[in-house]
Design a protein around this motif. Structure first.
Motif, PDB file in Angstrom:
ATOM      1  N   TYR A 161      -8.957  35.668 -10.195  1.00 46.71           N
ATOM      2  CA  TYR A 161      -8.982  34.905 -11.443  1.00 46.71           C
ATOM      3  C   TYR A 161     -10.385  34.510 -11.901  1.00 46.71           C
ATOM      4  O   TYR A 161     -10.565  34.158 -13.062  1.00 46.71           O
ATOM      5  CB  TYR A 161      -8.120  33.646 -11.297  1.00 46.71           C
ATOM      6  CG  TYR A 161      -6.651  33.954 -11.213  1.00 46.71           C
ATOM      7  CD1 TYR A 161      -5.947  34.359 -12.341  1.00 46.71           C
ATOM      8  CD2 TYR A 161      -5.968  33.875 -10.003  1.00 46.71           C
ATOM      9  CE1 TYR A 161      -4.595  34.664 -12.271  1.00 46.71           C
ATOM     10  CE2 TYR A 161      -4.626  34.175  -9.917  1.00 46.71           C
ATOM     11  CZ  TYR A 161      -3.937  34.562 -11.054  1.00 46.71           C
ATOM     12  OH  TYR A 161      -2.607  34.874 -10.984  1.00 46.71           O
ATOM     13  N   ALA A 162     -11.368  34.551 -11.008  1.00 48.96           N
ATOM     14  CA  ALA A 162     -12.734  34.183 -11.397  1.00 48.96           C
ATOM     15  C   ALA A 162     -13.317  35.095 -12.471  1.00 48.96           C
ATOM     16  O   ALA A 162     -13.946  34.606 -13.414  1.00 48.96           O
ATOM     17  CB  ALA A 162     -13.644  34.165 -10.166  1.00 48.96           C
ATOM     18  N   PRO A 163     -13.137  36.428 -12.396  1.00 50.75           N
ATOM     19  CA  PRO A 163     -13.734  37.294 -13.427  1.00 50.75           C
ATOM     20  C   PRO A 163     -13.270  36.963 -14.839  1.00 50.75           C
ATOM     21  O   PRO A 163     -14.079  36.950 -15.771  1.00 50.75           O
ATOM     22  CB  PRO A 163     -13.280  38.696 -13.007  1.00 50.75           C
ATOM     23  CG  PRO A 163     -13.069  38.602 -11.547  1.00 50.75           C
ATOM     24  CD  PRO A 163     -12.533  37.227 -11.313  1.00 50.75           C
ATOM     25  N   ARG A 164     -11.982  36.695 -15.011  1.00 47.86           N
ATOM     26  CA  ARG A 164     -11.478  36.362 -16.351  1.00 47.86           C
ATOM     27  C   ARG A 164     -12.079  35.044 -16.835  1.00 47.86           C
ATOM     28  O   ARG A 164     -12.450  34.903 -18.000  1.00 47.86           O
ATOM     29  CB  ARG A 164      -9.952  36.275 -16.321  1.00 47.86           C
ATOM     30  CG  ARG A 164      -9.318  36.051 -17.690  1.00 47.86           C
ATOM     31  CD  ARG A 164      -7.818  36.087 -17.620  1.00 47.86           C
ATOM     32  NE  ARG A 164      -7.322  37.432 -17.336  1.00 47.86           N
ATOM     33  CZ  ARG A 164      -6.864  37.840 -16.163  1.00 47.86           C
ATOM     34  NH1 ARG A 164      -6.843  37.003 -15.149  1.00 47.86           N
ATOM     35  NH2 ARG A 164      -6.451  39.072 -15.974  1.00 47.86           N
ATOM     36  N   PHE A 165     -12.174  34.074 -15.931  1.00 50.11           N
ATOM     37  CA  PHE A 165     -12.769  32.772 -16.267  1.00 50.11           C
ATOM     38  C   PHE A 165     -14.230  32.942 -16.681  1.00 50.11           C
ATOM     39  O   PHE A 165     -14.668  32.438 -17.715  1.00 50.11           O
ATOM     40  CB  PHE A 165     -12.644  31.837 -15.063  1.00 50.11           C
ATOM     41  CG  PHE A 165     -13.399  30.547 -15.195  1.00 50.11           C
ATOM     42  CD1 PHE A 165     -12.881  29.502 -15.946  1.00 50.11           C
ATOM     43  CD2 PHE A 165     -14.628  30.378 -14.571  1.00 50.11           C
ATOM     44  CE1 PHE A 165     -13.575  28.312 -16.070  1.00 50.11           C
ATOM     45  CE2 PHE A 165     -15.322  29.193 -14.683  1.00 50.11           C
ATOM     46  CZ  PHE A 165     -14.798  28.151 -15.438  1.00 50.11           C
ATOM     47  N   ILE A 166     -14.997  33.670 -15.870  1.00 50.36           N
ATOM     48  CA  ILE A 166     -16.422  33.865 -16.145  1.00 50.36           C
ATOM     49  C   ILE A 166     -16.616  34.669 -17.426  1.00 50.36           C
ATOM     50  O   ILE A 166     -17.484  34.345 -18.252  1.00 50.36           O
ATOM     51  CB  ILE A 166     -17.104  34.562 -14.947  1.00 50.36           C
ATOM     52  CG1 ILE A 166     -17.027  33.663 -13.706  1.00 50.36           C
ATOM     53  CG2 ILE A 166     -18.559  34.901 -15.265  1.00 50.36           C
ATOM     54  CD1 ILE A 166     -17.445  34.364 -12.428  1.00 50.36           C
ATOM     55  N   TYR A 167     -15.820  35.697 -17.603  1.00 53.14           N
ATOM     56  CA  TYR A 167     -15.961  36.555 -18.787  1.00 53.14           C
ATOM     57  C   TYR A 167     -15.674  35.777 -20.066  1.00 53.14           C
ATOM     58  O   TYR A 167     -16.408  35.897 -21.063  1.00 53.14           O
ATOM     59  CB  TYR A 167     -15.009  37.742 -18.669  1.00 53.14           C
ATOM     60  CG  TYR A 167     -15.041  38.657 -19.865  1.00 53.14           C
ATOM     61  CD1 TYR A 167     -16.050  39.606 -20.013  1.00 53.14           C
ATOM     62  CD2 TYR A 167     -14.065  38.584 -20.861  1.00 53.14           C
ATOM     63  CE1 TYR A 167     -16.095  40.456 -21.113  1.00 53.14           C
ATOM     64  CE2 TYR A 167     -14.098  39.419 -21.957  1.00 53.14           C
ATOM     65  CZ  TYR A 167     -15.109  40.353 -22.087  1.00 53.14           C
ATOM     66  OH  TYR A 167     -15.145  41.179 -23.182  1.00 53.14           O
ATOM     67  N   THR A 210     -10.617  23.860 -21.226  1.00 49.87           N
ATOM     68  CA  THR A 210      -9.364  24.593 -21.395  1.00 49.87           C
ATOM     69  C   THR A 210      -9.276  25.747 -20.409  1.00 49.87           C
ATOM     70  O   THR A 210      -8.206  26.007 -19.827  1.00 49.87           O
ATOM     71  CB  THR A 210      -9.248  25.124 -22.832  1.00 49.87           C
ATOM     72  OG1 THR A 210      -9.296  24.035 -23.749  1.00 49.87           O
ATOM     73  CG2 THR A 210      -7.953  25.889 -23.032  1.00 49.87           C
ATOM     74  N   GLU A 211     -10.377  26.441 -20.185  1.00 50.62           N
ATOM     75  CA  GLU A 211     -10.395  27.535 -19.218  1.00 50.62           C
ATOM     76  C   GLU A 211     -10.178  27.022 -17.796  1.00 50.62           C
ATOM     77  O   GLU A 211      -9.511  27.681 -16.985  1.00 50.62           O
ATOM     78  CB  GLU A 211     -11.720  28.288 -19.303  1.00 50.62           C
ATOM     79  CG  GLU A 211     -11.885  29.132 -20.558  1.00 50.62           C
ATOM     80  CD  GLU A 211     -10.930  30.293 -20.609  1.00 50.62           C
ATOM     81  OE1 GLU A 211     -10.532  30.787 -19.535  1.00 50.62           O
ATOM     82  OE2 GLU A 211     -10.568  30.710 -21.721  1.00 50.62           O
TER      83      GLU A 211
END
Length: 286
Positions: A161-167, A210-211
């Motif tokens: 889930y980190a990549p989607r958050f960072i992106y 929100t993220e």
């Protein structure tokens, strides 16, 4: 003196905004309530998992129920309500720990991507790989290779889930960077560090929070699902997914023992989203 007054003013503005709509009120005080429950599991509720009670008691309001055991007991004589409290505390603790590490590492990577442009394609390429790997598949592979451990599970969930958050944060930062007012600050000679810390980050704070809320919901659901399927079940550290996994054997005689953990997870996510929507969602929609 000025700093103290400024802090008090910000606190007052926060509480005024907090009580401005029903969503934030319900979310905030609901979060306080569940935090109290999670923190006071031992010293207020005196919850424990010692199998010292009569086995297979039904909930208190059913026939043959005992008022001292609200949700009854399992086959081992453990109080199910105590199990729920301890599992809830463990689930919240692990989820918050995973969210904290993802947010901290994500912040560092976002800083690197913002200031060191040539590493962006490489990082985004790696992100595309992790974003297409389901957490469950990663957990299965890691469990076979490195062992069925909750630490490994949390690492895999975080990597999923980190990549989607960072992106998402990076895209918003770049979008804000290209706005007219930022261009004016750049022409005035302000450094990238000053612009990022003093103008871009404050303006994207609602999206950032929100993220984080979305990340919290995704991680708690993923972890509960994975432990419910039987991975990383440590009986010295039960969580809500593990509780559902163990209580499925008595679902025919006490379905509340199986249903209660799911309701606890759903209520927690709902309250967090209500609080976030009350503070930032309505403003964004206007």
């Amino acid at each position: 003196m000025y700093n103290s007054a400024n802090i008090l003013k910000n606190i007052k503005l926060f509480f005024n905004k907090l009580h401005s709509n029903l969503f934030s009120i319900v979310g905030f005080y609901g979060i306080l309530a569940i935090t109290f429950v999670a923190v006071s599991t031992k010293w207020f509720f005196h919850a424990h998992l010692n199998p010292i009670y009569v086995a297979s008691l039904p909930p208190a309001w059913w026939a043959n129920g005992d008022i001292n055991h609200i949700l009854g007991t399992n086959h081992q004589g453990q109080d199910i309500f105590d199990y729920l409290l301890i599992g809830y505390r463990s689930t919240m603790s692990m989820t918050l720990k995973a969210v904290f590490y993802v947010v901290v590492i994500g912040g560092i990577i976002n800083y690197l991507m913002f200031f060191v442009a040539f590493i962006r394609p490489f990082i985004l390429f790696i992100f595309r790989f992790f974003m297409v790997v389901p957490p469950l598949l990663g957990v299965i592979v890691v469990s076979l290779l490195l062992g069925d451990d909750i630490t490994n599970v949390l690492i895999i969930i975080g990597l999923s889930y980190a990549p989607r958050f960072i992106y998402n944060i990076h895209q918003r930062v770049i979008k804000e960077w290209n706005k007219t007012y930022i261009t004016a600050y750049r022409l005035d000679g302000l450094s990238r560090v000053t612009i990022l810390n003093h103008y871009i980050l404050p303006n994207i704070l609602p999206l950032y929070l929100t993220e984080i809320v979305s990340l919290f919901g995704s991680i708690i659901l993923a972890m509960t699902t994975i432990t419910f399927l039987g991975f990383a079940n440590d009986y010295s550290r039960p969580d809500l997914g593990m509780m559902m996994y163990t209580m499925k054997d008595i679902i025919d005689t006490n379905f509340l023992a199986f249903l209660a953990p799911g309701l606890a997870v759903s209520a927690t996510i709902t309250l967090v989203y209500l609080f976030n929507y009350g503070l930032y969602g309505q403003r964004a929609g206007q």
